[in-house]
Design a protein around this motif. Structure first.
Motif, short mmCIF file in Angstrom:
data_model
loop_
_atom_site.label_atom_id
_atom_site.label_comp_id
_atom_site.label_asym_id
_atom_site.label_seq_id
_atom_site.Cartn_x
_atom_site.Cartn_y
_atom_site.Cartn_z
N THR A 47 15.68 -6.43 -13.52
CA THR A 47 16.46 -6.46 -14.74
C THR A 47 17.79 -6.74 -14.65
N VAL A 48 18.42 -6.31 -13.74
CA VAL A 48 20.32 -6.27 -13.19
C VAL A 48 20.19 -6.68 -12.61
N ASP A 49 21.65 -7.11 -11.51
CA ASP A 49 21.79 -8.00 -10.34
C ASP A 49 21.46 -7.05 -9.66
N HIS A 50 21.17 -6.91 -8.43
CA HIS A 50 21.29 -6.38 -6.88
C HIS A 50 20.76 -7.01 -5.95
N SER A 51 21.28 -6.26 -5.03
CA SER A 51 21.46 -6.23 -3.59
C SER A 51 20.27 -5.97 -3.28
N VAL A 52 19.13 -7.20 -3.06
CA VAL A 52 17.86 -7.18 -2.14
C VAL A 52 18.64 -7.36 -0.22
N GLN A 53 18.84 -6.80 0.79
CA GLN A 53 19.03 -6.93 2.09
C GLN A 53 19.97 -7.89 2.47
N ILE A 61 21.97 -8.97 0.20
CA ILE A 61 22.66 -10.52 -0.80
C ILE A 61 21.67 -9.92 -2.58
N ARG A 62 23.25 -9.94 -2.69
CA ARG A 62 23.37 -9.57 -4.13
C ARG A 62 22.33 -10.54 -5.04
N LEU A 63 21.94 -10.61 -5.90
CA LEU A 63 20.50 -11.93 -6.75
C LEU A 63 20.85 -11.45 -7.94
N PRO A 64 21.10 -12.39 -9.00
CA PRO A 64 21.25 -11.92 -10.06
C PRO A 64 20.42 -11.67 -11.11
N GLN A 65 20.57 -10.69 -12.29
CA GLN A 65 19.59 -10.52 -12.77
C GLN A 65 18.21 -11.73 -13.59
N GLY A 66 17.07 -11.91 -13.07
CA GLY A 66 16.32 -12.34 -13.45
C GLY A 66 15.93 -13.10 -12.83
N THR A 67 16.45 -12.33 -11.52
CA THR A 67 15.67 -13.99 -9.82
C THR A 67 14.43 -12.43 -9.81
N THR A 68 13.70 -13.80 -9.70
CA THR A 68 11.94 -13.26 -9.35
C THR A 68 12.11 -13.43 -7.77
N PHE A 69 12.04 -12.89 -6.74
CA PHE A 69 11.68 -12.26 -5.10
C PHE A 69 10.82 -11.63 -5.23
N TYR A 105 13.53 -16.87 -6.92
CA TYR A 105 13.45 -18.49 -7.06
C TYR A 105 15.20 -17.66 -8.35
N LEU A 106 16.09 -18.46 -7.73
CA LEU A 106 17.20 -18.20 -8.72
C LEU A 106 17.36 -18.61 -10.33
N PRO A 107 17.75 -18.04 -11.09
CA PRO A 107 17.65 -18.31 -12.75
C PRO A 107 18.68 -19.27 -13.00
N HIS A 108 19.85 -19.52 -12.07
CA HIS A 108 20.92 -20.24 -12.05
C HIS A 108 21.96 -20.16 -10.15
N ASP A 109 22.91 -21.41 -10.23
CA ASP A 109 24.05 -22.07 -9.27
C ASP A 109 24.23 -20.41 -8.90
N LEU A 110 24.89 -20.31 -7.52
CA LEU A 110 24.94 -18.52 -7.14
C LEU A 110 25.81 -18.87 -5.60
N GLU A 132 1.10 -0.94 -0.16
CA GLU A 132 -0.14 -0.20 0.03
C GLU A 132 1.18 1.52 0.10
N GLN A 133 2.18 1.19 0.50
CA GLN A 133 2.41 2.14 0.31
C GLN A 133 3.71 2.12 -0.75
N GLY A 134 3.76 1.59 -2.16
CA GLY A 134 4.23 1.46 -2.81
C GLY A 134 5.73 0.83 -2.63
N HIS A 135 6.09 0.21 -1.86
CA HIS A 135 7.52 -0.97 -1.98
C HIS A 135 7.28 -2.02 -2.55
N VAL A 136 7.91 -2.60 -3.50
CA VAL A 136 8.18 -3.17 -4.15
C VAL A 136 7.87 -4.58 -3.45
N VAL A 137 7.12 -5.85 -3.29
CA VAL A 137 7.08 -7.65 -2.56
C VAL A 137 7.31 -8.12 -3.77
N GLU A 138 6.98 -7.86 -4.88
CA GLU A 138 7.51 -8.94 -5.20
C GLU A 138 8.05 -7.96 -6.72
N GLY A 139 8.92 -9.53 -7.94
CA GLY A 139 9.54 -8.68 -8.75
C GLY A 139 10.49 -9.59 -9.54
#
Length: 133
Positions: free
Chosen positions: A37-43, A45-53, A65-70, A27-34
């Motif tokens: 588009t690029v490698d990005h740190s979430v909390q 943790i460096r997650l690769p491009q294509g990760t669904t979180f 959901y990781l697109p490859h081993d990490l 409700e505040q406009g924060h992303v909770v699922e997506g």
């Protein structure tokens, strides 16, 4: 709130989310699922491009959901579904290679469940099966 399959990539709440995939906002406009588009740190943790979180109501990383081993926090994590504790530690994941945890050597393909302090709770062959709490 859901933005269904946007036609362009977005940076929402500092997170680069991909076009063509549904995006869930609180409700505040924060992303909770997506999907990243690029490698990005979430909390931290460096997650690769294509990760669904997915993040919880406190915006803590809940699952990915990781697109490859990490390698995550020193653990070889197989691509696919992985769950996290609210403190950012791994909760449930499948090993992408053999690994010693709490003194026991586990083969590639073993699913590991850890407590919030990183101690082994259980293990079994195959993929994550629960961790929705």
């Amino acid at each position: 709130n859901r933005i269904t399959s946007p036609s362009t990539n977005y940076v929402i709440d500092g997170i680069p989310v991909a076009k063509g995939h549904a995006i869930e906002l609180d409700e505040q406009g924060h992303v909770v699922e997506g999907v990243l588009t690029v490698d990005h740190s979430v909390q931290g943790i460096r997650l690769p491009q294509g990760t669904t979180f997915t993040r919880d109501a406190q915006l803590k990383l809940k699952a990915a959901y990781l697109p490859h081993d990490l390698e995550i926090k020193g653990q070889p994590v197989q691509g696919g579904l992985v769950f996290f504790h609210p403190n950012g530690r791994l909760k449930e994941f499948t090993l992408s290679e053999k690994q010693r945890i709490d003194g026991t050597l586990f083969p590639k393909g073993t699913t590991i469940v850890l407590d919030p302090n990183g101690r082994l709770l259980e293990h079994y062959p195959g993929f994550p099966k629960y961790s929705q709490d």
